[in-house]
Scaffold this motif. Structure first.
Motif, PDB file in Angstrom:
ATOM      1  N   ARG A 109       0.809  -1.212   0.000  1.00 21.70           N
ATOM      2  CA  ARG A 109       0.000   0.000   0.000  1.00 21.70           C
ATOM      3  C   ARG A 109       0.851   1.275   0.000  1.00 21.70           C
ATOM      4  N   PHE A 110       2.017   1.232   0.627  1.00 19.28           N
ATOM      5  CA  PHE A 110       2.839   2.440   0.691  1.00 19.28           C
ATOM      6  C   PHE A 110       3.354   2.883  -0.681  1.00 19.28           C
ATOM      7  N   SER A 111       3.149   2.053  -1.696  1.00 19.04           N
ATOM      8  CA  SER A 111       3.534   2.501  -3.030  1.00 19.04           C
ATOM      9  C   SER A 111       2.632   3.638  -3.485  1.00 19.04           C
ATOM     10  N   ASP A 112       1.452   3.739  -2.914  1.00 15.96           N
ATOM     11  CA  ASP A 112       0.544   4.852  -3.232  1.00 15.96           C
ATOM     12  C   ASP A 112       1.169   6.185  -2.860  1.00 15.96           C
ATOM     13  N   PHE A 113       2.094   6.167  -1.899  1.00 16.75           N
ATOM     14  CA  PHE A 113       2.675   7.412  -1.408  1.00 16.75           C
ATOM     15  C   PHE A 113       4.113   7.544  -1.868  1.00 16.75           C
ATOM     16  N   ASN A 114       4.395   6.995  -3.027  1.00 16.04           N
ATOM     17  CA  ASN A 114       5.712   7.147  -3.659  1.00 16.04           C
ATOM     18  C   ASN A 114       6.840   6.550  -2.838  1.00 16.04           C
ATOM     19  N   MET A 115       6.560   5.490  -2.111  1.00 13.28           N
ATOM     20  CA  MET A 115       7.632   4.908  -1.317  1.00 13.28           C
ATOM     21  C   MET A 115       8.254   3.694  -1.998  1.00 13.28           C
ATOM     22  N   LEU A 116       7.839   3.433  -3.211  1.00 18.01           N
ATOM     23  CA  LEU A 116       8.450   2.365  -3.982  1.00 18.01           C
ATOM     24  C   LEU A 116       8.876   2.926  -5.321  1.00 18.01           C
ATOM     25  N   PRO A 117      10.021   2.527  -5.831  1.00 22.23           N
ATOM     26  CA  PRO A 117      10.404   2.976  -7.168  1.00 22.23           C
ATOM     27  C   PRO A 117       9.402   2.461  -8.212  1.00 22.23           C
ATOM     28  N   GLU A 139      -4.035  -5.710 -24.465  1.00 22.72           N
ATOM     29  CA  GLU A 139      -4.333  -6.284 -25.780  1.00 22.72           C
ATOM     30  C   GLU A 139      -4.511  -7.791 -25.671  1.00 22.72           C
ATOM     31  N   LEU A 140      -3.651  -8.417 -24.908  1.00 22.37           N
ATOM     32  CA  LEU A 140      -3.782  -9.855 -24.690  1.00 22.37           C
ATOM     33  C   LEU A 140      -5.124 -10.181 -24.042  1.00 22.37           C
ATOM     34  N   LEU A 141      -5.461  -9.378 -23.064  1.00 21.21           N
ATOM     35  CA  LEU A 141      -6.738  -9.564 -22.373  1.00 21.21           C
ATOM     36  C   LEU A 141      -7.899  -9.442 -23.352  1.00 21.21           C
ATOM     37  N   ALA A 142      -7.838  -8.393 -24.169  1.00 21.66           N
ATOM     38  CA  ALA A 142      -8.958  -8.120 -25.071  1.00 21.66           C
ATOM     39  C   ALA A 142      -9.157  -9.248 -26.075  1.00 21.66           C
ATOM     40  N   LYS A 143      -8.076  -9.904 -26.452  1.00 18.88           N
ATOM     41  CA  LYS A 143      -8.198 -10.884 -27.535  1.00 18.88           C
ATOM     42  C   LYS A 143      -8.326 -12.320 -27.058  1.00 18.88           C
ATOM     43  N   SER A 144      -8.078 -12.569 -25.772  1.00 21.29           N
ATOM     44  CA  SER A 144      -8.018 -13.967 -25.325  1.00 21.29           C
ATOM     45  C   SER A 144      -9.291 -14.489 -24.710  1.00 21.29           C
ATOM     46  N   PHE A 145     -10.197 -13.600 -24.320  1.00 19.43           N
ATOM     47  CA  PHE A 145     -11.346 -14.071 -23.548  1.00 19.43           C
ATOM     48  C   PHE A 145     -12.641 -13.584 -24.176  1.00 19.43           C
ATOM     49  N   PRO A 146     -13.257 -14.428 -24.978  1.00 19.93           N
ATOM     50  CA  PRO A 146     -14.447 -13.977 -25.706  1.00 19.93           C
ATOM     51  C   PRO A 146     -15.626 -13.615 -24.820  1.00 19.93           C
ATOM     52  N   ARG A 147     -15.642 -14.168 -23.597  1.00 25.62           N
ATOM     53  CA  ARG A 147     -16.786 -13.854 -22.739  1.00 25.62           C
ATOM     54  C   ARG A 147     -16.473 -12.757 -21.742  1.00 25.62           C
ATOM     55  N   PHE A 148     -15.352 -12.072 -21.943  1.00 25.39           N
ATOM     56  CA  PHE A 148     -14.902 -11.132 -20.927  1.00 25.39           C
ATOM     57  C   PHE A 148     -15.904 -10.013 -20.718  1.00 25.39           C
ATOM     58  N   LYS A 149     -16.192  -9.727 -19.424  1.00 23.05           N
ATOM     59  CA  LYS A 149     -17.231  -8.742 -19.124  1.00 23.05           C
ATOM     60  C   LYS A 149     -16.765  -7.545 -18.329  1.00 23.05           C
ATOM     61  N   ALA A 150     -15.944  -7.783 -17.304  1.00 23.19           N
ATOM     62  CA  ALA A 150     -15.731  -6.690 -16.343  1.00 23.19           C
ATOM     63  C   ALA A 150     -14.256  -6.490 -16.042  1.00 23.19           C
ATOM     64  N   LEU A 151     -13.791  -5.267 -16.232  1.00 21.14           N
ATOM     65  CA  LEU A 151     -12.404  -4.922 -15.946  1.00 21.14           C
ATOM     66  C   LEU A 151     -12.360  -3.762 -14.967  1.00 21.14           C
ATOM     67  N   THR A 152     -11.647  -3.989 -13.857  1.00 19.46           N
ATOM     68  CA  THR A 152     -11.424  -2.903 -12.902  1.00 19.46           C
ATOM     69  C   THR A 152      -9.931  -2.714 -12.731  1.00 19.46           C
ATOM     70  N   LEU A 153      -9.469  -1.477 -12.943  1.00 25.58           N
ATOM     71  CA  LEU A 153      -8.054  -1.156 -12.748  1.00 25.58           C
ATOM     72  C   LEU A 153      -7.988  -0.119 -11.647  1.00 25.58           C
ATOM     73  N   SER A 154      -7.702  -0.580 -10.444  1.00 24.29           N
ATOM     74  CA  SER A 154      -7.709   0.320  -9.303  1.00 24.29           C
ATOM     75  C   SER A 154      -6.273   0.646  -8.925  1.00 24.29           C
ATOM     76  N   SER A 155      -5.912   1.912  -8.950  1.00 20.64           N
ATOM     77  CA  SER A 155      -4.551   2.349  -8.613  1.00 20.64           C
ATOM     78  C   SER A 155      -3.492   1.609  -9.419  1.00 20.64           C
ATOM     79  N   CYS A 156      -3.786   1.366 -10.679  1.00 23.44           N
ATOM     80  CA  CYS A 156      -2.813   0.688 -11.538  1.00 23.44           C
ATOM     81  C   CYS A 156      -2.062   1.699 -12.385  1.00 23.44           C
TER      82      CYS A 156
END
Lengths: 327, 588
Positions: B95-103, B140-157
């Protein structure tokens, strides 16, 4: 003028409530009659951001080391280290320099207990920010301060990188990495005063907007940066502080410390006092401050004047529509 | 020994039962059918420990995978154990990476996981990532590999640009959720939004509020117009008020709305129109955004606030008066995030207007004290605690606090599960008595028996940690900064706190003795973070040697003497040491 400069009184008033680090309080070449020497001396006594005794912000690294090296010979125990850290991170308002001295007391009592434990551990040293024992401090300190400086510098570089569009407040004070624990995207939205969006007409979103402020009866003018205020209430309270030495009456007395005014309240306040705040707009007309939305005001304001209420009778408030039709 | 994915049980061997297993009373198919109804991770973990056939039945019926630390297990191990996964949640950096404590390039790259998933889980439908690096290549890999893909959440990525998002928009025909929460990336243009096909209409959740880009409003409007099931829409600040109005006209059914910029010169007619657009949103439960909203325009919202349960004002610095006026219209508020410009006065208004409040987060407008703004104090917190007795989650940034205030606050609100108090000046004592804040946190842990998460601050001695160790029986996450007097403090926590899972410490006088005292405990926790403490390489090496099932990673700062272990990250893992560690991460 290209470089924004501030003229400051000879210790008569406090610095602006919103002060950027880059605004060094420089003696102006046009401050006639004031000896350079006396101005420099008076700077020492001013309330400014920065560690007590620091000349300017560039030297803060040097100050940091000297704070450790010099002062710690005088006091002992953990207290001072923690106190130093406090002043280091807070930028040392006067109140905190008191805290440094005061902290020595509780610091000692804590270290009394832990020093017993120290004996049990074989590898313990190189304190970071919180020091352990008297005998370890001297040897480790230069290293510690170098570490702190490098982490501080890293923060500042990071801060400056993040201060991209529209942020007029560059990283200034020494800060600890990652403290307080706020996400970077929050820091960007909160600290800025200037709007980012180009939707609002004529907004540049960066730079500063210095206007002269004159007051009837005052021997000299002030200059303020309108960009550093977000609303009329802030402007009003800043001007009050700036010119309070000149008001005999109760200018702005209705402003109780914490209160924030909406635009409509400002007018009530001004009407109640002896003085009235007016401004000259782009067309050269003198207008009453407070009629139009803040953004529109900062867009069109060329200079400010604090007039005696009786002189301002001729100014009629304009509606928003009328102003808009002019623009 | 079989690995256990669950967070909550120790990594012991699951299958070492007696010599022969008695015959199961019912066939596997029945067992699997029954187990397929079990959703809870904890329950599934318990189930898998009963006996071997239960373990197998469980692994065949598990469809949701939760991995709280992506390095605690490897894609291969996961793929071997669970053959039928449809939903994956993966968390990466500490979690401390949120506060710039990790390169930057520390790791937690999702790509190797996606490669494995593409092979083993072709029917993957959901992917929820937190604090992971996600490149365009991965998207791109995600988009092309899973035909039934429904939900993507990118939190603090981080790590992606609009190219990756374009791939998602173009190829995921069945997408229902695209949620980019708090992911900060500067390289994103707005072109991705226009890549949704013209006949694409399945979106239910769209959140791009943290992206710094300009999307084509026309394409957005068309998209919103044809996605009739849209219930969450959070736009970024490039969208104006008037544009928002048009979106609301298309989607009055919205339950969660993040507005764009709330600052625009409106004619009286436009003002009325947007007011009525808001009033037509009768299902609104969550509201956020509101960039640059002022007292002039906030009233347009009032008509939509009656059913509001979560109001997120953390992007707009309101004053107390306009804040108080807004709150009058939000009597059903359960969660509120706000900036401290509302000051104590605003919090008093909160106490009177919103008795159902359960969560309060107050963020500082001036974290580095540049403008000497007052913010909030103990008085505001007290006022809220008096009016909002159901408070259970608080995050409070302030510049001063007293022990007495905190004692009263927890007496008023004993149900706290999350208590995160941040007194912004490190090591600051009770400002009235000048004493340490030990008694405050003592009161918190003694009174709030349900406490799961605690962040401490202010001047604290080892006494605080004695109390925490002794009383905080349900504590799972503890964050400590600039506190404590000696190793004893940390030892108290490690020897107490039976349910501790995450411990993060910075700038405290805890050294090797403390670190080593918790060695067995770390196997029962997700992770330990210690930075700028008194831990040395020698101590870390000792820990690593004694506990082979832990990964002990050290990052050293430049210019420091070799003995110092500046940043230490310890976590349990069945996957062994990281194979993708960058050069500055030393695995011991």
């Amino acid at each position: 003028m290209s470089i924004p400069q501030e003229h400051d009184y000879i210790g008569l008033s406090e610095p602006l409530p919103v002060e950027k680090s880059s605004d060094k309080i420089l003696p102006s070449s046009s401050a006639s009659g004031i000896e350079k020497n006396s101005v420099l001396n008076l700077r020492e006594t001013e309330l400014r951001l920065g560690l007590p005794g620091s000349e300017s912000l560039e030297r803060k690294a040097g100050n940091w080391v000297s704070l450790f090296g010099k002062d710690l010979k005088d006091e002992s125990g953990n207290g001072l280290c923690q106190g130093s850290l406090k002043s280091f991170v807070s930028g040392a308002k006067r109140g905190f320099s008191d805290a440094i001295n005061g902290s020595g007391k509780w610091g000692l009592s804590i270290s009394g207990g832990s020093e017993v434990d120290l004996g049990k551990n074989d590898v313990l040293f190189s304190p970071r920010g919180v020091c352990k024992g008297n005998n370890t401090m001297q040897s480790c300190l230069p290293g510690t301060s170098v570490k702190e400086i490098s982490s501080v510098k890293a923060v500042e570089e990071e801060e400056e990188k993040k201060n991209e569009s529209g942020n007029t407040a560059p990283a200034s004070k020494a800060q600890v990495v990652g403290w307080p624990p706020i996400r970077s995207f929050r820091k960007n939205t909160l600290a800025t005063n200037s709007p980012k969006n180009s939707e609002v007409a004529g907004k540049s979103g960066s730079g500063c907007l210095y206007v002269k402020v004159s007051m009837e009866g005052a021997p000299y003018l002030r200059k303020i940066d309108l960009k550093t205020y977000r609303c009329y209430a802030e402007l009003s309270s800043a001007l009050e502080k700036m010119f309070s030495c000149f008001t005999i009456g109760q200018y702005g007395q209705g402003l109780a410390g914490q209160e924030r005014l909406s635009e409509s309240h400002l007018m009530d306040l001004l009407h109640g006092s002896e003085y009235v705040l007016t401004y000259e707009d782009k067309d050269g007309d003198w207008m009453l401050v407070g009629d139009v939305p803040w953004e529109m005001f900062t867009d069109s304001c060329k200079r400010l004047r604090i007039m005696k209420g009786s002189d301002a009778i001729g100014l009629a408030p304009r509606t928003m529509q009328k102003c808009k039709s002019q623009n | 020994m079989d690995p256990d994915q669950s967070e909550d049980s120790p990594s012991n061997s699951a299958n070492s039962h007696g010599p022969t297993q008695p015959q199961s009373p019912f066939p596997d198919e029945v067992l699997e059918k029954v187990l397929s109804f079990i959703d809870s991770r904890k329950d599934r973990s318990s189930v898998s420990l009963v006996r071997k056939d239960w373990y197998n039945a469980e692994r065949w019926t598990r469809s949701k995978l939760f991995i709280g630390n992506c390095y605690s297990v490897s894609p291969e191990i996961v793929a071997r154990r669970f053959p039928r996964i449809k939903s994956v949640t993966l968390k990466g950096k500490p979690r401390f990476s949120d506060f710039n404590m990790l390169p930057r390039d520390w790791g937690a790259n999702v790509h190797s996981w996606l490669v494995m998933f593409a092979k083993v889980y072709p029917f993957l439908e959901e992917l929820r990532l937190k604090r992971m690096t996600v490149t365009d290549e991965s998207l791109e890999l995600l988009a092309k590999s899973f035909p039934r893909f429904k939900a993507l959440t990118l939190s603090s990525c981080d790590g992606f640009s609009d190219n990756g998002l374009k791939a998602i928009a173009s190829h995921c025909r069945n997408l229902t959720e695209l949620d980019i929460q708090d992911s900060v990336t500067d390289d994103v243009g707005g072109g991705w939004l226009s890549c949704f096909p013209e006949n694409f209409a399945s979106l239910e959740v769209l959140n791009f509020s943290s992206l710094n880009c300009e999307v084509s409003f026309d394409d957005l409007e068309r998209l919103v117009g044809r996605c009739k099931s849209l219930r969450v829409l959070k736009v970024n600040d490039s969208i104006t008020l008037d544009q928002l109005r048009r979106l609301l006209v298309h989607a009055p059914q919205l339950m969660e709305l993040g507005t764009g910029s709330f600052m625009q010169e409106l004619t009286p007619r436009q003002y009325e129109d947007i007011e009525s657009a808001f009033s037509n949103c009768r299902n609104l439960q969550v509201l956020s955004g509101l960039w640059e909203a002022t007292s002039l325009y906030l009233p347009v919202l009032y008509g939509a606030c009656a059913s509001l349960t979560f109001l997120n004002l953390s992007d707009v610095a309101l004053q107390s008066s306009e804040f108080a006026k807004l709150l009058v219209h939000c009597p059903n508020l359960r969660r509120l995030w706000v900036i401290d410009t509302v000051e104590d006065k605003g919090l008093e208004a909160l106490g009177s207007s919103c008795p159902l409040l359960e969560e309060l987060r107050v963020f500082p407008s001036d974290p580095y004290d540049r403008h000497h703004r007052d913010g909030v104090t103990e008085l505001g917190f007290l006022a809220v605690s008096r009016g909002c007795r159901k408070l259970r989650y608080v995050l409070y940034f302030c510049r001063r606090m007293t022990n007495a205030a905190v004692v009263t606050i927890v007496q008023n609100c004993p149900d706290f599960t999350h208590f995160r108090l941040c007194i912004m000046t490190p090591g600051q004592p009770d400002y009235l008595t000048n004493e340490p804040m030990d008694e405050a946190f003592a009161a918190v842990v003694k009174t709030c028996t349900k406490l799961k998460r605690l962040s401490v601050s202010g001047l604290l001695t080892d006494l605080t940690f004695e109390y925490i160790g002794k009383y905080a029986k349900n504590l799972e996450t503890l964050s400590v900064a600039f506190a404590g007097s000696s190793d004893w403090g940390m030892q108290c926590v490690l020897e107490g706190c039976p349910k501790l899972r995450k411990l993060e410490i910075r700038d405290c006088p805890f050294g090797n003795a403390a670190l080593l005292s918790g060695r067995e405990k770390y196997e029962m926790m997700r992770s330990l973070w210690m930075s700028s403490c008194n831990v040395t390489m020698k101590g870390c090496r000792l820990l690593a040697r004694e506990m082979p099932r832990l990964n002990v990673e050290v990052i050293k700062d430049e210019g420091n003497d070799d003995g110092q272990a500046d940043r230490v990250y310890v976590y349990r893992s069945v996957a062994g040491p990281r194979r993708d560690a960058p050069p500055f991460v030393l695995t011991l």
